[in-house]
Design a protein around this motif. Structure first.
Motif, short mmCIF file in Angstrom:
data_model
loop_
_atom_site.label_atom_id
_atom_site.label_comp_id
_atom_site.label_asym_id
_atom_site.label_seq_id
_atom_site.Cartn_x
_atom_site.Cartn_y
_atom_site.Cartn_z
N UNK A 125 13.26 -5.74 13.61
CA UNK A 125 13.01 -6.63 12.47
C UNK A 125 11.51 -6.87 12.27
N UNK A 126 11.05 -6.53 11.08
CA UNK A 126 9.63 -6.63 10.75
C UNK A 126 9.25 -8.06 10.39
N UNK A 127 8.11 -8.54 10.92
CA UNK A 127 7.62 -9.89 10.61
C UNK A 127 6.27 -9.88 9.90
N UNK A 128 5.42 -8.90 10.23
CA UNK A 128 4.09 -8.85 9.60
C UNK A 128 3.66 -7.40 9.44
N UNK A 129 3.01 -7.12 8.28
CA UNK A 129 2.65 -5.74 7.97
C UNK A 129 1.41 -5.73 7.07
N UNK A 130 0.60 -4.68 7.17
CA UNK A 130 -0.45 -4.43 6.18
C UNK A 130 0.11 -3.41 5.20
N UNK A 131 0.10 -3.77 3.92
CA UNK A 131 0.53 -2.84 2.87
C UNK A 131 -0.72 -2.44 2.10
N UNK A 132 -0.92 -1.13 1.94
CA UNK A 132 -2.11 -0.65 1.21
C UNK A 132 -2.15 -1.18 -0.21
N UNK A 133 -3.15 -0.75 -0.96
CA UNK A 133 -3.25 -1.17 -2.36
C UNK A 133 -3.69 0.00 -3.23
N UNK A 134 -3.22 0.01 -4.47
CA UNK A 134 -3.62 1.05 -5.41
C UNK A 134 -4.57 0.49 -6.47
N UNK A 135 -4.97 -0.76 -6.31
CA UNK A 135 -5.89 -1.38 -7.28
C UNK A 135 -7.28 -0.75 -7.16
N UNK A 136 -7.90 -0.47 -8.28
CA UNK A 136 -9.22 0.18 -8.32
C UNK A 136 -9.23 1.47 -7.49
N UNK A 137 -8.24 2.30 -7.80
CA UNK A 137 -8.01 3.50 -7.00
C UNK A 137 -9.00 4.63 -7.29
N UNK A 138 -9.77 4.48 -8.36
CA UNK A 138 -10.78 5.49 -8.66
C UNK A 138 -10.23 6.60 -9.55
N UNK A 139 -11.11 7.47 -10.03
CA UNK A 139 -10.70 8.54 -10.92
C UNK A 139 -9.91 9.62 -10.18
N UNK A 140 -9.24 10.47 -10.93
CA UNK A 140 -8.57 11.62 -10.31
C UNK A 140 -9.61 12.44 -9.55
N UNK A 141 -9.31 12.78 -8.29
CA UNK A 141 -10.29 13.54 -7.50
C UNK A 141 -10.57 14.92 -8.10
N UNK A 142 -11.73 15.45 -7.78
CA UNK A 142 -12.04 16.84 -8.11
C UNK A 142 -11.27 17.75 -7.14
N UNK A 143 -11.10 19.00 -7.54
CA UNK A 143 -10.36 19.95 -6.72
C UNK A 143 -10.90 19.99 -5.28
N UNK A 144 -12.23 20.02 -5.12
CA UNK A 144 -12.80 20.15 -3.78
C UNK A 144 -12.64 18.88 -2.95
N UNK A 145 -12.21 17.78 -3.60
CA UNK A 145 -12.07 16.51 -2.89
C UNK A 145 -10.65 16.30 -2.34
N UNK A 146 -9.73 17.20 -2.67
CA UNK A 146 -8.33 17.01 -2.24
C UNK A 146 -8.22 17.11 -0.72
N UNK A 147 -7.52 16.14 -0.13
CA UNK A 147 -7.32 16.11 1.32
C UNK A 147 -6.09 16.91 1.76
N UNK A 148 -5.23 17.28 0.83
CA UNK A 148 -3.96 17.89 1.21
C UNK A 148 -3.47 18.77 0.05
N UNK A 149 -2.60 19.74 0.32
CA UNK A 149 -2.19 20.71 -0.71
C UNK A 149 -1.37 20.09 -1.84
N UNK A 150 -0.67 18.98 -1.56
CA UNK A 150 0.16 18.38 -2.61
C UNK A 150 -0.71 17.69 -3.66
N UNK A 151 -1.71 16.93 -3.21
CA UNK A 151 -2.66 16.33 -4.16
C UNK A 151 -3.32 17.43 -4.99
#
Length: 304
Positions: free
Chosen positions: A12-38
């Motif tokens: 049973x979970x009591x406390x967690x850090x949940x990320x945020x998508x606020x001010x997520x920035x522009x779509x990355x450039x091709x060379x900035x992708x960290x993974x093949x799906x992005x």
């Protein structure tokens, strides 16, 4: 003071850090992708937009509210991706381990420093530089700690290889009483359907004795068989290649009987309901385009 406690993935979970998508920035450039799906979505012009991702994370946050979980969010860094808090740190027992992440993501740790400041400093550790380890690869499971890694000699050539054997050995030294079991994962820089970015992309325990697994995510059949023998074949939900690509194993447990899933996971939902789980569904398909899902965007701090 935060009294950390994480012994497994499902209590049973009591406390967690949940990320945020606020001010997520522009779509990355091709060379900035960290993974093949992005990369795939950047090239196709289908990379997710901030508003959709904010809405998806808010839906997830609502589920935490429903179950009375204390939720911390990162401080906002302007134009910066802070969705995947699992990558930047993780808790085992009562120890907070700061991850050695890709160098340009260091600021994400600073954005949760106000949470780390509430933890006993003696319980916060940072591995030495040669140790690569990310939270998506690390799963405490009672007397076990499961860790995803990549043992190929070309490790350094893969931005998708996130945890090395030094990382595995570091955890072994930190928790000598645990059975630390590493799993050699399949990696690809170009085909997201053949890339297990982290262990939680091809396996995750649920309930007290069950799990979701993708057999072809493991480079060695023996690693896959280890989990089959530990959990029992009848307790494992086997996902297919396209389901792995859609991150069906990257769900999140709020309790042993409560699992949060993406609302399009119809086959998984049916199985979970048959097994007696309460299933909470949220839309997360846009966030999934960055090769991360529900588990990736959480950093659990306290479970019962």
């Amino acid at each position: 003071m935060l009294n950390l406690n994480i012994k497994n993935e499902t209590s049973r979970l009591r406390a967690v850090i949940l990320g945020t998508a606020v001010s997520n920035g522009p779509t990355p450039q091709v060379h900035e992708a960290y993974d093949p799906k992005s990369l795939e979505h950047i090239l196709a012009g289908t990379y997710p937009v901030e508003e959709d991702m904010v809405n998806e994370m808010e839906a997830f946050n609502e589920v935490f509210k429903k179950y009375d979980v204390k939720v911390y969010r990162p401080e906002i860094i302007e134009n910066y991706n802070q969705i995947f808090s699992r990558d930047i740190g993780f808790v085992i027992e009562d120890v907070f381990i700061k991850a050695n992440i890709l160098p340009d993501r260091e600021r994400e740790l600073e954005a949760i420093q106000y949470v780390i400041d509430q933890i006993d400093p003696a319980k916060v550790v940072r591995p030495p530089e040669e140790v690569h380890i990310e939270g998506g690869d690390v799963m405490p499971w009672n007397d076990h700690i499961f860790i995803g890694t990549y043992k190929g000699s070309d490790y350094k050539d893969y931005i998708t290889a996130r945890t090395n054997m030094q990382g595995v050995n570091y955890i072994k030294e930190l928790f000598p009483n645990k059975i630390v079991k590493e799993f050699d994962l399949v990696k690809s820089k170009i085909e997201p359907r053949d890339n297990a970015l982290h262990l939680d992309c091809c396996f995750q325990p649920i309930g007290t004795d069950k799990g979701i697994i993708y057999k072809s995510g493991f480079r060695e059949e023996a690693d896959y068989m280890y989990l089959v023998n530990l959990f029992g074949r009848e307790n494992l939900f086997h996902i297919e290649r396209e389901e792995m690509y859609n991150m069906n194993s990257n769900v999140f447990s709020i309790a042993p009987d409560v699992v949060v899933i993406e609302k399009n996971f119809t086959r998984l939902k049916k199985w979970l309901l048959e097994k007696g789980f309460t299933v909470e569904e949220v839309p997360y398909a846009e966030i999934a385009k960055q090769e991360g899902l529900l588990r990736c965007s959480t950093l659990p701090l306290i479970r019962d």
